[in-house]
Design a protein around this motif. Structure first.
Motif, PDB file in Angstrom:
ATOM      1  N   CYS A  96       0.826  -1.080  -0.144  1.00 45.19           N
ATOM      2  CA  CYS A  96       0.330  -0.471   0.186  1.00 45.19           C
ATOM      3  C   CYS A  96       0.995   1.142  -0.022  1.00 45.19           C
ATOM      4  O   CYS A  96       1.869   1.158   0.602  1.00 45.19           O
ATOM      5  CB  CYS A  96      -1.506   0.176   1.419  1.00 45.19           C
ATOM      6  N   ILE A 103       0.502   2.841  -7.250  1.00 45.93           N
ATOM      7  CA  ILE A 103      -0.503   1.569  -6.519  1.00 45.93           C
ATOM      8  C   ILE A 103      -0.536   1.578  -8.298  1.00 45.93           C
ATOM      9  O   ILE A 103      -0.288  -0.172  -8.621  1.00 45.93           O
ATOM     10  CB  ILE A 103      -1.250   2.118  -6.114  1.00 45.93           C
ATOM     11  N   VAL A 116      -3.387  -1.947  -2.857  1.00 42.14           N
ATOM     12  CA  VAL A 116      -4.181  -1.372  -2.690  1.00 42.14           C
ATOM     13  C   VAL A 116      -4.071   0.963  -2.567  1.00 42.14           C
ATOM     14  O   VAL A 116      -2.278   0.410  -1.876  1.00 42.14           O
ATOM     15  CB  VAL A 116      -4.628  -0.890  -1.031  1.00 42.14           C
ATOM     16  N   ALA A 118      -3.104   3.661  -0.192  1.00 39.08           N
ATOM     17  CA  ALA A 118      -3.699   4.409   1.158  1.00 39.08           C
ATOM     18  C   ALA A 118      -4.084   5.036   1.584  1.00 39.08           C
ATOM     19  O   ALA A 118      -3.998   6.512   0.863  1.00 39.08           O
ATOM     20  CB  ALA A 118      -2.215   3.876   2.003  1.00 39.08           C
TER      21      ALA A 118
END
Length: 141
Positions: A96, A103, A116, A118
């Motif tokens: 993350c 990402i 993901v 963040a």
């Protein structure tokens, strides 16, 4: 740990490498390596840090391949995480970062892990159990 055992950990990481991709966006490289950073530095420093994590985990009696989950908090463009591919599928690998571009690059180029973006404030979208291992090798706050 002997130098032979350290070399074995680095060979495991190298053997699992199936992609020669590194970010081509200079900004992504510079966010990880610094101004003037190169793809070669991205690769070399990532392997060095991942090797250190592997050695430390093995020395602590818990090699990375025995972890249930690994979360690289602040993974950027996957510089360290890419060297942990060999622990999958037994170990779930996650990354993350607040940088959505990094990402997106990781999601497209490091398919063995889940990534993901963040949030800027807690909480992270992960369970808060004690069975996850969190890595943070170069986060500056």
């Amino acid at each position: 740990m002997t130098s032979r055992e350290i070399a074995r950990e680095l060979r495991r990481a190298l053997a699992a490498q199936t992609s020669s991709e590194s970010p081509t966006d200079r900004l992504l490289i510079q966010q990880i390596i610094g101004k003037g950073g190169s793809p070669q530095q991205y690769w070399g420093t990532g392997l060095t840090v991942a090797g250190g994590i592997r050695v430390a985990a093995r020395e602590a009696g818990r090699p990375v391949e025995r972890f249930k989950r690994i979360l690289d908090f602040g993974c950027g463009s996957g510089r360290v995480l890419r060297w942990l591919k060999d622990v999958t599928p037994r170990t779930e690998v996650h990354g993350c970062d607040i940088n959505a571009d990094a990402i997106r690059w990781c999601s497209a180029n490091l398919p063995f892990a889940r990534f993901v973006t963040a949030p800027h404030s807690p909480p992270l979208p992960y369970p808060s159990d004690r069975k996850s291992t969190r890595l943070n090798s170069s986060h500056v706050s």
